[in-house]
Design a protein around this motif. Structure first.
Motif, PDB file in Angstrom:
ATOM      1  N   GLN A  39      39.250  29.851  42.050  1.00 20.39           N
ATOM      2  CA  GLN A  39      40.327  30.730  42.465  1.00 20.39           C
ATOM      3  C   GLN A  39      41.653  30.143  42.035  1.00 20.39           C
ATOM      4  O   GLN A  39      41.996  29.016  42.421  1.00 20.39           O
ATOM      5  N   ALA A  40      42.361  30.895  41.223  1.00 22.32           N
ATOM      6  CA  ALA A  40      43.697  30.509  40.777  1.00 22.32           C
ATOM      7  C   ALA A  40      44.722  31.153  41.701  1.00 22.32           C
ATOM      8  O   ALA A  40      44.448  32.192  42.315  1.00 22.32           O
ATOM      9  N   GLY A  42      47.225  33.441  43.336  1.00 22.53           N
ATOM     10  CA  GLY A  42      47.520  34.848  43.131  1.00 22.53           C
ATOM     11  C   GLY A  42      46.393  35.664  42.550  1.00 22.53           C
ATOM     12  O   GLY A  42      46.569  36.857  42.271  1.00 22.53           O
ATOM     13  N   LYS A  43      45.238  35.043  42.360  1.00 20.23           N
ATOM     14  CA  LYS A  43      44.101  35.754  41.781  1.00 20.23           C
ATOM     15  C   LYS A  43      42.921  35.743  42.745  1.00 20.23           C
ATOM     16  O   LYS A  43      42.844  34.917  43.638  1.00 20.23           O
ATOM     17  N   GLU A  44      41.997  36.666  42.510  1.00 25.00           N
ATOM     18  CA  GLU A  44      40.790  36.715  43.323  1.00 25.00           C
ATOM     19  C   GLU A  44      39.821  35.603  42.918  1.00 25.00           C
ATOM     20  O   GLU A  44      39.838  35.133  41.783  1.00 25.00           O
ATOM     21  N   ARG A  45      38.994  35.240  43.877  1.00 20.55           N
ATOM     22  CA  ARG A  45      37.956  34.259  43.578  1.00 20.55           C
ATOM     23  C   ARG A  45      36.978  34.867  42.579  1.00 20.55           C
ATOM     24  O   ARG A  45      36.582  36.035  42.726  1.00 20.55           O
ATOM     25  N   GLU A  46      36.584  34.107  41.573  1.00 22.08           N
ATOM     26  CA  GLU A  46      35.666  34.619  40.568  1.00 22.08           C
ATOM     27  C   GLU A  46      34.486  33.668  40.387  1.00 22.08           C
ATOM     28  O   GLU A  46      34.614  32.447  40.521  1.00 22.08           O
ATOM     29  N   SER A  62      34.353  34.581  30.878  1.00 21.12           N
ATOM     30  CA  SER A  62      35.450  33.748  30.370  1.00 21.12           C
ATOM     31  C   SER A  62      35.036  32.301  30.110  1.00 21.12           C
ATOM     32  O   SER A  62      35.775  31.557  29.456  1.00 21.12           O
ATOM     33  N   GLU A  87      44.064  28.629  31.170  1.00 27.51           N
ATOM     34  CA  GLU A  87      43.610  29.691  32.090  1.00 27.51           C
ATOM     35  C   GLU A  87      42.491  29.215  33.015  1.00 27.51           C
ATOM     36  O   GLU A  87      42.115  29.916  33.954  1.00 27.51           O
ATOM     37  N   ALA A  90      42.507  26.103  38.288  1.00 26.46           N
ATOM     38  CA  ALA A  90      42.109  26.778  39.524  1.00 26.46           C
ATOM     39  C   ALA A  90      41.540  25.752  40.495  1.00 26.46           C
ATOM     40  O   ALA A  90      41.287  24.597  40.132  1.00 26.46           O
TER      41      ALA A  90
END
Length: 120
Positions: A39-40, A42-46, A62, A87, A90
């Motif tokens: 999780q970065a 401001g971003k959702e957990r991926e 990715s 990128e 995270a």
């Protein structure tokens, strides 16, 4: 007490590599579904990588071709990250979930995460 503890995070330049580890205590992984997420800000957990049953692996689009998930022993899960990109910065978590029909002594459990920072 059952827990997952991640380690191996740190700062690296783009193009470099890191190897994350996730160590289970109080239980063995068995055939739990074993995941690495990130999780970065401001971003959702991926989902980064997943290990199912005896050896099926799944990777997020990715990271395909760059990251490799493996299980070193009954208590240690690893994530080898090559060709790191900015990128990829995270907080990285490992997690286990019970997934039918496989045996898993834990319903679900998450670690606290380890920070990976990739600079250009």
């Amino acid at each position: 007490e059952v827990q997952l503890v991640e380690s191996g995070g740190g700062s690296v330049q783009a193009g470099g590599s890191l190897r994350l580890s996730c160590t289970a205590s109080g239980f063995a992984f068995g055939f739990c579904r074993r995941d690495w997420y990130r999780q970065a800000p401001g971003k959702e957990r991926e989902l980064v990588a997943r290990f199912i049953g005896g050896g099926t692996t799944i990777y997020g689009d990715s990271v395909k071709g760059r990251f490799t998930i493996s299980q070193d022993n009954a208590y240690t899960l690893s994530l080898l990250m090559n060709s790191l990109q900015t990128e990829d910065t995270a907080l990285y978590f490992c997690a286990v979930h019970r997934m039918s029909p496989y045996y898993c002594p834990i319903d679900q459990l998450w670690g606290q995460g380890t920070q990976v920072t990739v600079s250009s």
